[in-house]
Design a protein around this motif. Structure first.
Motif, short mmCIF file in Angstrom:
data_model
loop_
_atom_site.label_atom_id
_atom_site.label_comp_id
_atom_site.label_asym_id
_atom_site.label_seq_id
_atom_site.Cartn_x
_atom_site.Cartn_y
_atom_site.Cartn_z
N ALA A 193 0.70 -0.86 -0.42
CA ALA A 193 0.20 -0.28 -0.10
C ALA A 193 0.94 1.24 -0.35
O ALA A 193 0.49 2.26 -0.86
N ARG A 194 2.22 1.37 0.77
CA ARG A 194 2.86 2.78 0.95
C ARG A 194 3.52 3.10 -0.52
O ARG A 194 2.91 4.72 0.28
N PRO A 195 3.97 2.47 -1.15
CA PRO A 195 4.13 3.39 -2.50
C PRO A 195 2.47 3.85 -2.94
O PRO A 195 2.89 4.94 -3.47
N TYR A 196 1.89 3.03 -3.61
CA TYR A 196 0.72 4.05 -3.55
C TYR A 196 0.42 5.76 -3.14
O TYR A 196 -0.32 6.62 -3.11
N ILE A 197 -0.31 5.44 -1.83
CA ILE A 197 -0.39 6.38 -0.38
C ILE A 197 0.42 6.96 -0.60
O ILE A 197 0.24 8.59 -0.42
#
Length: 631
Positions: A193-197
């Motif tokens: 999720a981190r890169p998208y958020i």
């Protein structure tokens, strides 16, 4: 002299480029010439809307619609101004008018679908968005609205698929980027999720939603100090954004300072412009850190005056209240959370006689609630089976998402039918709407509460034809067989957390994991990798039937083990889900499972220190029991 069309077009270009003052000057010049120009009135309403002058926006938009009601764009602006002014009724009427006109804007479909979803009409919202896709094709705005609808209903797989489709069409679409990250957060896949958020946050740094999800990612990755700082920033940027406060409370819980955070949230809730929603969010925050009694105390006054609340407020209050009642085994209070539920009418009975209601219930078709995932339904399927188990009884039909069919079909007496709504009405396979009894309403039937331990009967069984291969596979290995499961990623329980408790065990450790988490088996050669051979849930149930003990966190294998009556130990924390409610350390829904719960929010790397002695003692007890059997 400049043509009106050229002026309107130029003003529109300024709006798109966010040059609001330039757009306003041009629209005003048009109205100086023709005060009844509908496009200029609507355009100026849009300007006022962006400037936060909602009363002016509503007045100019209303004038635009009265001048020319045949322009869908004017009705759309009126709807947006009405929504900004909390005038939902005006917005609904304006959007319905826009959608009846030729070429309604995609945004009109999206906003109307949002209102339907808020009113609890998720199916109608989904159908409307499918219609929008037919009219406009795969437009990112429609796709992101559909993905959001799926996300709020807990349909994570569908939400992820649709959000990714929108992202392919428009890689820098901030809503789609954030949605992909949000779905992955819901799945607790914080690493992916981190890169998208992070990208969504950089594209729209002032958006409190993306910053809140970033804080959740940081919590999930164990970066608590950064998570607290990020969540705190959300409360400073937008101190009425309730999701930000809930995340701040959760982050502070990991630091051991949750009471301070809750005190701050409580002070904010008292002065929040939407006090009902704030109280519900505050109660949810208490529930999320294990303070369920406090959450109940906050919500009980609202329940007494529930009829004075809007339908949306009623659903929010009762959802959190029901979760709390279930989590604390307050079974009799659960029924009170089903506002307006008339069991007699739903079951077609003239009396409230329990036997009559039970017999009528046996004849109903069950409909699995849209928001339920597979883990939600397994404890309730215990009560879905018909009471009449004679050969003449043909069983009960259960309708729901196709992804739930395999687990439902494992329960004796249930026959599953998928009712997934296709993306297009052109698909003739769309099932007819049926009159059915919601699965969630089973909890409102008095006798459908978790029975005492001695009254439990397993309701999922291994299929006889699947047993021989597993019996043969395990025959040469030493008993007892201890099945283990673990989480795929942090903040969950990993195999390395469990491994120290298994060292030196005289029996056989069997991995029941079959998803991507299997990669954690590398370096643990003594563990039998049964999951690699699983082709269906039938294999899982067959393997579980061979186990003498199962150990691990919340997940499908633990639920199936509980439904089969297999002895198990569940490792959990204070924020455990309602279906792990405990009675004296034993699961209320699955009496064969004992709960090992941490006192606070601890890192699972401490599992051995917390529970190692108790787990080793249970495994050794299984060894002694087998020796007694042999003797």
């Amino acid at each position: 002299m400049l043509a009106m069309e050229d002026r309107i077009a130029a003003a529109g270009e300024h709006l798109v480029a966010n040059r609001i003052e330039n757009a306003a000057l041009i629209y005003e010049s048009v109205l100086d010439i023709n005060p009844r120009n509908a496009e200029a009135l609507a355009g100026l309403a849009d300007v006022y809307l962006r400037q936060g002058a909602f009363d002016k926006a509503l007045r100019f938009a209303s004038n635009a619609v009265s001048v020319n009601p045949s322009l869908p764009e004017t009705s759309l602006v009126l709807a947006k101004a009405a929504l900004a002014s909390n005038k939902t009724g005006i917005a609904e009427t304006a959007l319905d008018s826009a959608l009846e006109l030729a070429n309604p804007p995609a945004e009109a479909f999206a906003l109307r679908a949002d209102l339907l979803a808020d009113a609890g009409q998720a199916v109608e919202a989904e159908l409307l968005l499918n219609k929008a896709l037919e009219v406009h094709g795969p437009v990112p705005q429609i796709l992101t609205t559909l993905a959001t609808l799926y996300l709020r209903d807990g349909l994570n797989a569908q939400a992820l698929e649709v959000a990714q489709e929108a992202l392919v069409l428009e890689p820098d679409n901030v809503a789609a980027t954030g949605l992909v990250g949000a779905v992955l957060c819901s799945l607790k896949d914080y690493r992916n999720a981190r890169p998208y958020i992070e990208k969504a946050h950089l594209l729209d740094p002032g958006n409190p939603l993306f910053l809140t999800y970033l804080a959740q990612v940081l919590i999930g990755e164990g970066e608590i100090s950064d998570a607290i700082r990020t969540a705190r920033r959300v409360t400073q940027i937008n101190n009425v954004f309730l999701m930000g406060w809930g995340t701040y409370v959760r982050a502070m819980a990991f630091k051991g300072e949750v009471d301070h955070a809750l005190s701050e949230f409580s002070a904010l809730a008292k002065s929040h412009p939407n006090r009902i929603e704030a109280l519900v969010s505050l109660a949810g925050a208490h529930k999320s850190v294990g303070q369920v009694s406090k959450a109940l105390a906050l919500l009980q006054p609202l329940l007494k005056n529930i009829k004075s609340l809007s339908s949306l407020e009623q659903r929010k209050v009762t959802a959190v209240l029901r979760d709390c009642c279930l989590s604390t085994c307050h079974w009799q209070q659960v029924r009170a959370t089903f506002i307006g539920l008339d069991l007699r009418a739903m079951l077609g009975c003239e009396t409230s006689d329990p036997t009559t209601l039970r017999d009528a219930f046996d004849q109903t078709t069950l409909l699995i609630d849209r928001q339920f995932n597979v883990l939600d339904i397994i404890p309730l399927l215990r009560f879905a089976r018909p009471h009449d188990t004679t050969t003449e009884n043909k069983g009960r039909e259960v309708h729901g998402s196709g992804s739930l069919g395999e687990i439902v079909s494992l329960v004796d007496g249930l026959h599953f039918h998928a009712n997934d709504i296709p993306r297009s009405d052109a698909d003739d396979s769309l099932p007819q709407q049926i009159n059915a009894f919601p699965l969630s309403a089973i909890m409102a039937i008095e006798e459908n509460i978790p029975a005492p331990k001695d009254a439990f009967e397993p309701y999922i069984h291994a299929m006889p034809e699947t047993l021989p291969i597993w019996e043969a596979s395990l025959a040469s290995l030493p008993r007892p067989f201890v099945g283990i499961v673990w989480d795929e990623h942090r903040p969950g329980l990993l195999l390395d957390d469990l491994a120290p408790m298994l060292d030196g065990f005289e029996g056989t450790i069997v991995s029941l994991v079959w998803d991507d988490a299997r990669h954690q088996l590398k370096g643990h050669d003594a563990i039998i990798d049964a999951g690699v051979h699983f082709r269906s849930l039938a294999d899982l149930t067959a393997c579980l039937s061979m186990m003498d003990l199962v150990i691990g966190p919340d997940g499908l294998p633990m639920h199936v083990a509980g439904a089969m009556g297999r002895e198990a130990l569940l490792l959990c924390q204070p924020d455990k889900n309602w279906y792990w409610a405990g009675l004296e350390g034993t699961s209320a829904w699955y009496p064969s499972i004992d709960l090992l719960e941490t006192a606070g929010f601890a890192h699972w790397s401490d599992a051995n220190a917390l529970f190692g002695d108790r787990i080793r003692a249970r495994m050794n007890a299984r060894i002694e029991a087998l020796r007694d059997d042999v003797a």
